[in-house]
Each structure stands twice: as C-alpha cells, then as structure tokens.
Write a protein that holds these residues in place. Structure first.
Motif, PDB file in Angstrom:
ATOM      1  N   LEU A 198       0.828  -1.203   0.000  1.00 25.46           N
ATOM      2  CA  LEU A 198       0.000   0.000   0.000  1.00 25.46           C
ATOM      3  C   LEU A 198       0.868   1.261   0.000  1.00 25.46           C
ATOM      4  N   VAL A 199       1.817   1.311   0.926  1.00 33.86           N
ATOM      5  CA  VAL A 199       2.678   2.494   1.022  1.00 33.86           C
ATOM      6  C   VAL A 199       3.490   2.652  -0.272  1.00 33.86           C
ATOM      7  N   HIS A 200       3.981   1.542  -0.754  1.00 37.91           N
ATOM      8  CA  HIS A 200       4.764   1.560  -1.986  1.00 37.91           C
ATOM      9  C   HIS A 200       3.937   2.156  -3.129  1.00 37.91           C
ATOM     10  N   SER A 201       2.675   1.751  -3.202  1.00 37.33           N
ATOM     11  CA  SER A 201       1.874   2.229  -4.326  1.00 37.33           C
ATOM     12  C   SER A 201       1.504   3.706  -4.145  1.00 37.33           C
ATOM     13  N   LEU A 202       1.294   4.148  -2.901  1.00 35.23           N
ATOM     14  CA  LEU A 202       1.008   5.575  -2.685  1.00 35.23           C
ATOM     15  C   LEU A 202       2.217   6.428  -3.069  1.00 35.23           C
ATOM     16  N   ILE A 203       3.387   5.977  -2.665  1.00 33.13           N
ATOM     17  CA  ILE A 203       4.601   6.729  -3.013  1.00 33.13           C
ATOM     18  C   ILE A 203       4.764   6.754  -4.535  1.00 33.13           C
ATOM     19  N   GLY A 204       4.546   5.594  -5.141  1.00 36.49           N
ATOM     20  CA  GLY A 204       4.681   5.487  -6.591  1.00 36.49           C
ATOM     21  C   GLY A 204       3.730   6.441  -7.294  1.00 36.49           C
ATOM     22  N   TYR A 205       2.511   6.539  -6.761  1.00 39.56           N
ATOM     23  CA  TYR A 205       1.518   7.423  -7.378  1.00 39.56           C
ATOM     24  C   TYR A 205       1.974   8.885  -7.314  1.00 39.56           C
ATOM     25  N   HIS A 206       2.427   9.298  -6.143  1.00 32.54           N
ATOM     26  CA  HIS A 206       2.886  10.692  -6.019  1.00 32.54           C
ATOM     27  C   HIS A 206       4.073  10.967  -6.925  1.00 32.54           C
ATOM     28  N   GLU A 207       4.954  10.004  -7.010  1.00 29.42           N
ATOM     29  CA  GLU A 207       6.121  10.198  -7.888  1.00 29.42           C
ATOM     30  C   GLU A 207       5.677  10.327  -9.340  1.00 29.42           C
ATOM     31  N   LEU A 208       4.716   9.500  -9.689  1.00 27.64           N
ATOM     32  CA  LEU A 208       4.199   9.511 -11.053  1.00 27.64           C
ATOM     33  C   LEU A 208       3.584  10.865 -11.395  1.00 27.64           C
ATOM     34  N   VAL A 209       2.748  11.345 -10.487  1.00 25.00           N
ATOM     35  CA  VAL A 209       2.088  12.631 -10.722  1.00 25.00           C
ATOM     36  C   VAL A 209       3.130  13.742 -10.846  1.00 25.00           C
ATOM     37  N   ALA A 210       4.168  13.656  -9.993  1.00 24.01           N
ATOM     38  CA  ALA A 210       5.202  14.693 -10.033  1.00 24.01           C
ATOM     39  C   ALA A 210       5.993  14.630 -11.337  1.00 24.01           C
ATOM     40  N   GLU A 211       6.069  13.435 -11.893  1.00 26.55           N
ATOM     41  CA  GLU A 211       6.910  13.218 -13.064  1.00 26.55           C
ATOM     42  C   GLU A 211       6.183  13.582 -14.366  1.00 26.55           C
TER      43      GLU A 211
END
Ligand code: ARG
Length: 658
Positions: A198-211
């Motif tokens: 869960l945490v991994h996917s939340l971090i991944g999502y934020h990184e994606l949006v930032a990217e």
C-alpha cells in the motif's frame, strides 16, 4: 584423476625451455571438438611456432614427443597446420573410472592449499515478500557454495539481509497509519506485506504525478523535433540526404518512445485513480515519500517506538523468507544483515577520514576514486550513512573475522557500478589483500521480453512462483505415471512428494542452466520438459539408472564388492560414456573458473545424452557375458552417482522413481 589437468602437466614439462609463459598455451589443450580428432586436442603449436620462428608442424611434433604421453595416450597425432590430437588409452579410462567409483569425490582432486571464500548471496530486503528477482542470487550463490565446498575450499555463506533500509520505513509508516489490527493479529506476515504494498503504491503514485509534466514536456519537444526534421527539404548531396534521413528516423523513434512513456504513465495514473478510496488516501498522505524517509531516520537514530516496531516485525519477516529457503533447500552459515553493521558506520567514516581518504563536498563525506566520475558518498549531508558505507563496514568485518582469500557478491548486474566503486574504495582503504568479485547476473524476463511481471504488472512473488511450478510438475508426474505400460505405480501422496522435488528442481535448474550474465525467458513449459537440458530430464536419467539396477536385481554395494574385472570400453557408445564420466573433474574446474554453474549443467546434459546413446546401443542386463554385464553396470552406477552429485552441487535432489 583430472585427465585434462594431467595432460597439461605433461605438456608443461615439455614446454620448459621453449617459453617463459606456458599457461596461456596450456589453456589451449581442450577436449576435442569431434571424436574423429581424438579425445583431446592441443592447439598451441601455431602460436608457439610464431614465438620461435619455426614451422608449426615441426614444433607440434617436437613438443608431442617431449611430453612423454605413452602411458596416457594410445595415439598422438599431428594434424592439419599443427594440431596435436590425443586419444586416451582404454586402460587409462578404465583405471580412472575404477578409482572414481571408490572415491567420495568421484575423481575430483583435492586442492593442495584450500582457500577461504565468503559468499554474499540472496540478501533480500526482508520487509517485503521475496520475488522472482531473488531466485537468481539465491540459487547461483547456493550452487557456488556447494561447488567450492566440494572442491575442498572453506566457505562462509552470509545472507546480507536488507533489514535496515527504506522498506522498513514504509512498513513502519504503514503500520502507524493503515494497519488493520485484527488482520495483523491473525496473520502478521500477510498484513505487513499488504502495508508495504500500500505504502509503496502511494509513493509510486505521487512520484508519477510529479513526473508527468516532465514526461509531457519531453514528449512534446521530441515530437516537435521529429516534425522539424521530417519537414526539412532533402539535401541535394546524396550522402548528406542519407544522413538527414537517418537523423529524421532517429528523431521519430525517440518521439515515439517518449510518447509511449507518457501514455503508459497516464494509464497507470488512470488505473490508480479509478479507485476513489486510493485517491482519497493519496490526498491525505500527500508527503508520504518524505514521511517514510523520516521514519527511517528515526529508526536509525534509535527512536524507541520505531525500534520496538522493527524488533516486532523482524521475526515475522524472517519466518517468511526462511520458509522459502527451506523449500528451496538453501541454508546460510551467517545472516548478518545491514542492521548488524549500523553501530560500526560512524567508525568506518572516521577511520577513512583519519587516513586522509575522504573529502567533504557540499556537506557530504566522499571518497574520490580514480577512474570514476562521481565520488562514493559515505555520509550524507544530513548525517545519514549509505548502502555503500554498510558494505565497507561489512568488508572490514569479514576480513577481520574470517580472513578470506576472496569475497563473492552474487548480485544483480544493475549494481555493477556500486561494486566497482566499493572494491576500489576497499583497496584504497587497505583491503587489497582479499579478492573481491561481483558475480553479476541478468534479469528474468517474461514472454514479452520485459522483466517478468504478473498480468497486472506486479512483481511475481517467489512463493507463488514455487507453488505454480510444483502444481505444473504434479501434472507432468501424473501424466507420466498414468501412461506407464504396466499401470501407474504411485499413490497420490507419492505423486505430490515427487512433484515438490521435481517442481523446485525445475525452477532452480532453469536458472542455473543459463549463462548467468544473460537475461533469460521464464517458461514453465520449457523448464518442465522431459527432454532437453532440464532438471526433469536429469532426474529422469537418474531414475532410469536406478530402474536398471532394480531390473537387474543387483544393488550397488554388492556390485562394487563383486569380483574385480575392469571397465570395458570397446563399443563407441560405451567409450564415449566412459570418457564423459572421466571428465567430471573438468566440469567442476570449469564451473568454478569464472563461477558459472551453467558449465556444470552443460556437462550433465552431455553426460546424460551419452548415457542414453549407450543404453540404446549396449545391452546391460542382457550383456553377452558376466564380465561385460558387470562392466556396464559399473558404468551405469557411476553415471547415477555423477548425475546425483552434479545435481546435489546445484542444490537439486533426485528421485528414485519418476
Ligand atoms: N539487499 C540488496 C538488494 O536487494 C542486495 C545486497 C547485496 N549484498 C551486498 N553486500 N550489497 O538490492
């Protein structure tokens, strides 16, 4: 006896006085490419002749005569431009095999001076479940331990667990914010792994949006550039026009790639956002990436709560990975993870500083290394230590504790630069006396040629992978058993037991039979095939040998204790099998020369095929005479033992019946 080794020694003597560096020449003595050239070939005469300024055939004849091979070879022949073709005496094969039959090491010579190896392998990050990527390090590392021990070296296997890094920050953060107490109480491992994901996917999502803005910008820029080049009027000069077209092609390709990356990112984002609960969580935890790092910093600083959680989680994580090692039949002498070295890191930096090996840059403590653009950072500006710092501490510890001759790191090839720098820094620090090797390996790929993932794009868990392999093996065992001419012979329970052995073996062997530095495509179908270079085929060959003994009504001990009489190699298929058996020591040496267990699988495959041809051409149980029957049974016995030992060295078990 190691026949190739012995031949090389004879030629070493023969070369004395003719050259100062015989080793590269001796390396050119190899098994013959084809039986018509004999058993071995020495191909060095051409290079030596150049050095000496003499005709190569003369040099070949000269050296062959000086080598005194009469007792080993029935034929020594100079052929072509100066090849020396060697054919062994049948008595030599017979005595070599007779000695191997009563030797627990099956003819592999003991080293004059055993060496000490530390092998760093598997080393998963334990806060998350093991995945397909871990199989390579685990099985290659284990095979190397077994091979080196068998050869007579001393081995310390050390599982350098990732038990102190960001993953624990994720689990701690997840536990503090998202845990489901009932689930945690009922099945802590499953709940911790859910929290990690869960945490991994939340971090991944934020990184994606930032990217995304950058991806969009790149896609736009490249598409504009491609259009510009496409619209350019072609140059009149032909060569120039060709160049132009190539540049336009390249720009187009780059534009397509950038567009694809953007599309993929947008799709990922859309898939995440299709679940409103996830979107809400992501919004509530907008700076989760930083928060996780803060949890890690607190853990490292000795924060009581985080340390307590870490201590609580660790046994669960370990239980999970140990269950997998148990199924794989892999053990470790030591399991000193990153956390073990935590208290030593400040001292590592201080020591390197005191020796004048460090320089501060932008607040970070760095080691500048010759031949590398970027320095190795060993302490960050905020005071945190790094993966590299831990690895330096680990080298110091291992050298002091075990005084190894070599340390092998069986780790993914993507860490090559890390290890290049690490080894350079260690030498600078004074640890030049120990050989440091990165035993790199490639990626496990799916059918699409990309890293193997589940259909939904997740990494494939190792446990699920083993389960699936065993399930598929069960089907193979069942079908094979059902088809037996005299009716099936196994109970359901026996089938399940055989399937566990065969399934795990298939997975391991499929990996070990690949050249470790290549990527390979994962395929259950290929790995479970009953013919080809597969574990199932090797296990089947072994079971076939045992079947012969059952049919003959003889057991191995009685056979060996029986009247003497030497192994006969009259028939070509018989001789070919005998030669292959005598070459087991070469296969071991070859596998260890550059730490490539696939060399052993190449050997085993060749051996089992020779066995198969022998079995077709030469009656064993119904041989013409008692002596011949005994001789052939001895060949079968040794084949069984070599296959069993060879597989054992790869960490693979055999079954008596299949
Ligand atoms: N835990 C690391 C990873 O998963 C691998 C560690 C390899 N060993 C080492 N001494 N660095 O990437």
């Amino acid at each position: 006896m190691d026949i190739l080794g012995e031949l090389r020694e004879r030629f070493r003597t023969a070369l004395a006085g003719l050259t100062d560096s015989p080793n590269p020449l001796l390396e050119m003595i190899r098994p013959a490419a084809e039986p018509k050239f004999g058993d071995y070939q020495a191909n060095f005469a051409m290079s030596l002749a150049k050095q000496l300024g003499r005709p190569p055939r003369d040099v070949a004849a000269d050296v062959a005569a000086r080598a005194r091979l009469d007792d080993l070879c029935q034929q020594v022949e100079v052929a072509g431009p100066g090849f020396i073709n060697l054919r062994l005496r049948s008595e030599v094969l017979a005595t070599t095999l007779a000695a191997a039959l009563v030797d627990p090491f099956l003819g592999v010579p003991r080293p004059a001076a055993p060496r000490t190896f530390v092998i760093d392998f598997s080393a998963p990050n334990v806060a998350k479940p093991m995945h397909v990527g871990h199989i390579r390090s685990t099985v290659i590392g284990d095979a190397l331990c077994r091979l080196l021990r068998f050869r007579g070296d001393r081995v310390v296997s050390d599982n350098h667990l990732g038990d102190w890094g960001t993953q624990f920050g994720m689990v701690i953060y997840g536990y503090k914010h998202f845990r489901r107490p009932d689930e945690y109480a009922a099945n802590p491992v499953a709940e911790l792994s859910r929290l990690y994901r869960l945490v991994h996917s939340l971090i991944g999502y934020h990184e994606l949006v930032a990217e995304l803005p950058t991806l969009k910008q790149t896609a736009d820029d490249r598409s504009a550039a491609a259009r510009r080049l496409a619209d350019q009027p072609p140059a009149s000069d032909k060569a120039e026009a060709k160049k132009q077209a190539a540049a336009a092609q390249k720009a187009l390709r780059q534009a397509e790639e950038a567009a694809k990356a953007l599309t993929e990112a947008c799709e990922k984002r859309a898939s995440f956002e299709s679940r409103p609960d996830q979107v809400a969580l992501a919004a509530q935890h907008a700076s989760i990436g930083q928060a996780v790092l803060d949890e890690v910093v607190r853990l490292h600083a000795g924060d009581a709560e985080n340390l307590r959680l870490w201590r609580e989680f660790m046994p669960h994580c370990l239980r999970e990975i140990h269950a997998i090692y148990e199924r794989l039949g892999v053990t470790f002498d030591e399991e000193l993870g990153e956390s073990f070295y935590h208290g030593q890191l400040a001292d590592v930096v201080a020591d390197m500083e005191a020796r004048g090996l460090t320089r501060e840059s932008d607040g970070a403590m760095c080691v500048f290394l010759e031949g590398f653009d970027a320095p190795m950072i060993i302490r960050k500006r905020d005071g945190a230590f790094l993966y590299a710092t831990t690895d330096l501490a680990t080298i110091r510890y291992r050298v002091e504790r075990w005084k190894p001759d070599a340390i092998l790191y069986v780790v993914d090839h993507r860490q090559a630069e890390h290890f290049d720098k690490l080894f350079a820094a260690a030498r600078l620090w004074g640890y030049g006396g120990v050989a440091l090797h990165h035993i790199a390996f490639g990626t496990v790929l799916g059918k699409d040629g990309k890293p193997y993932k589940t259909r939904s794009g997740d990494t494939v868990g190792l446990e699920g992978l083993i389960d699936e392999g065993v399930r598929k093996a069960f089907a193979v065992v069942q079908e094979n058993d059902d088809r037996k001419p005299d009716g099936s012979e196994f109970t359901a329970e026996q089938r399940a037991q055989i399937a566990e052995t065969v399934g795990v073996a298939a997975l391991k062997y499929a990996d070990l039979s690949q050249n470790r530095t290549s990527d390979y495509e994962f395929s259950y179908e290929k790995m479970l095939a009953l013919d080809g270079n597969t574990a199932a085929y090797m296990q089947y060959s072994y079971a076939r040998v045992r079947g012969i003994f059952r049919k003959a009504g003889v057991d191995s001990a009685t056979l060996l204790a029986g009247a003497s009489g030497s192994i006969q190699c009259e028939q070509p298929a018989e001789r070919a099998l005998a030669l292959a058996l005598a070459r087991f020591p070469e296969a071991i040496a070859e596998s260890l020369a550059d730490f490539r267990p696939n060399q052993l699988t190449v050997y085993l495959y060749d051996l089992t095929r020779k066995f198969s041809s022998f079995f077709e051409a030469c009656p064993v149980v119904r041989a013409e005479s008692d002596e011949l029957r005994r001789s052939r049974l001895l060949l079968c016995e040794l084949t069984g033992r070599v296959v069993e030992k060879g597989l054992e060295l790869l960490g693979i078990r055999v079954v008596d019946k299949m």
